[in-house]
Design a protein around this motif. Structure first.
Motif, short mmCIF file in Angstrom:
data_model
loop_
_atom_site.label_atom_id
_atom_site.label_comp_id
_atom_site.label_asym_id
_atom_site.label_seq_id
_atom_site.Cartn_x
_atom_site.Cartn_y
_atom_site.Cartn_z
N GLU A 92 0.83 -1.20 0.00
CA GLU A 92 0.00 0.00 0.00
C GLU A 92 0.87 1.25 0.00
O GLU A 92 0.61 2.22 -0.72
N GLY A 95 2.54 1.74 -3.34
CA GLY A 95 1.56 2.23 -4.31
C GLY A 95 1.39 3.74 -4.22
O GLY A 95 1.31 4.43 -5.24
N LYS A 96 1.34 4.26 -3.00
CA LYS A 96 1.18 5.70 -2.81
C LYS A 96 2.41 6.47 -3.29
O LYS A 96 2.30 7.55 -3.89
N LYS A 99 2.50 6.38 -7.06
CA LYS A 99 1.49 7.28 -7.62
C LYS A 99 2.05 8.69 -7.77
O LYS A 99 1.87 9.34 -8.82
N SER A 136 -0.37 -3.85 -4.86
CA SER A 136 -1.70 -3.34 -4.56
C SER A 136 -2.46 -3.02 -5.84
O SER A 136 -1.86 -2.77 -6.89
N GLU A 138 -3.97 -0.34 -6.52
CA GLU A 138 -3.57 1.00 -6.94
C GLU A 138 -2.29 0.95 -7.76
O GLU A 138 -2.18 1.60 -8.81
N VAL A 141 -2.98 -0.46 -11.31
CA VAL A 141 -3.62 0.52 -12.20
C VAL A 141 -2.59 1.52 -12.70
O VAL A 141 -2.57 1.88 -13.89
N LEU A 142 -1.69 1.95 -11.82
CA LEU A 142 -0.67 2.93 -12.22
C LEU A 142 0.24 2.39 -13.30
O LEU A 142 0.60 3.11 -14.25
N THR A 153 -5.48 1.00 -19.20
CA THR A 153 -6.49 0.60 -18.21
C THR A 153 -7.87 0.34 -18.80
O THR A 153 -8.61 -0.49 -18.25
N TYR A 159 -9.24 -5.75 -11.23
CA TYR A 159 -7.89 -5.89 -10.67
C TYR A 159 -8.01 -6.59 -9.32
O TYR A 159 -8.90 -6.27 -8.52
N ASP A 161 -5.61 -8.02 -5.88
CA ASP A 161 -4.33 -8.15 -5.18
C ASP A 161 -4.47 -9.20 -4.10
O ASP A 161 -5.43 -9.99 -4.10
#
Length: 239
Positions: A92, A95-96, A99, A136, A138, A141-142, A153, A159, A161
């Motif tokens: 997580e 992922g942040k 991003k 993750s 997220e 998707v990135l 996408t 998706y 995880d």
């Protein structure tokens, strides 16, 4: 069990749609370089920190104990990355961080050249594509939104995880089939890990092992292999 024509194409990411080198030599080092500044700005909520702390107590090689400071947590996350741990709280956090990197233009993901055209064939055939990765949702998707081939996408229906379970656990694949609303034997799964293929086939999903450049050689197995998605049997797509 009767083998159905596949309706869903389920993709792993690392070593399947994306070179392992990109994940290990670009994404992981990038997050590693940003852990400290990220935690100084945005320290995890109590629940997430407790997840890290519980994990640290099981890591005998970590020079602990884990303290509730950005410095200590950053050091522990770097340790987890070096061990390729799949801890949810770590994924997580990464992922942040990724991003921010993608949105700032510092990061752009690499996708194997045969992926976009294969996704187009899936969509044109009226079938659907989904992703199942230890990263993750997220982060997944990135990777597909900010890649050199453009935003991919729109090609993906869903998706997944490790919230559905570990990738080497048969029950995870049953949960995915249930959420997709299809029978397991309507799913084809592409992965670079033999144990994941074994878990998938045990519940009726058809796996293919990817032999991409840089992938780790797998032990003896009887699964069909692919070097490129151009070699997927045409009848899978109704052609």
């Amino acid at each position: 069990m009767k083998q159905e024509t596949p309706n869903v194409f389920l993709f792993d990411i690392e070593g399947t749609t994306t070179p392992i080198e990109f994940v290990h030599k670009v994404l992981f080092p990038y997050s590693d370089s940003k852990f400290l500044s990220f935690f100084r700005e945005q320290f995890p909520e109590e629940k997430r920190f407790e997840e890290f702390k519980t994990a640290s107590e099981k890591e005998t090689e970590f020079d602990g104990p884990l303290e509730k400071t950005p410095e200590s947590l950053s050091r522990f996350c770097s340790y987890l990355v070096s061990k390729d741990r799949k801890l949810g709280a770590l994924k997580e956090t990464q992922g942040k961080i990724w991003k921010r990197g993608y949105e700032s233009g510092e990061l752009k993901s690499t996708i194997f050249s045969d992926v976009p055209s294969f996704l187009g064939k899936i969509r044109n055939s009226g079938k659907s594509a989904a992703v199942y990765s230890s990263g993750s949702v997220e982060a997944q998707v990135l990777i597909f939104r900010y890649c050199e081939a453009g935003d991919l996408t729109p090609y993906f229906r869903s998706y997944f995880d490790t919230e559905v379970g570990g990738k080497r656990e048969p029950e995870s694949y049953l949960r995915i089939a249930d959420r997709l609303g299809v029978s397991p034997n309507e799913i084809v799964f592409f992965t670079d890990i033999k144990e994941e293929a074994e878990a998938a086939i045990s519940v009726g999903i058809r796996p293919f092992l990817m032999e991409r450049p840089g992938n780790v050689p797998q032990g003896p197995h009887s699964f069909p292999t692919l070097r490129t998605f151009d070699d997927v049997p045409p009848d899978f797509l109704g052609t």
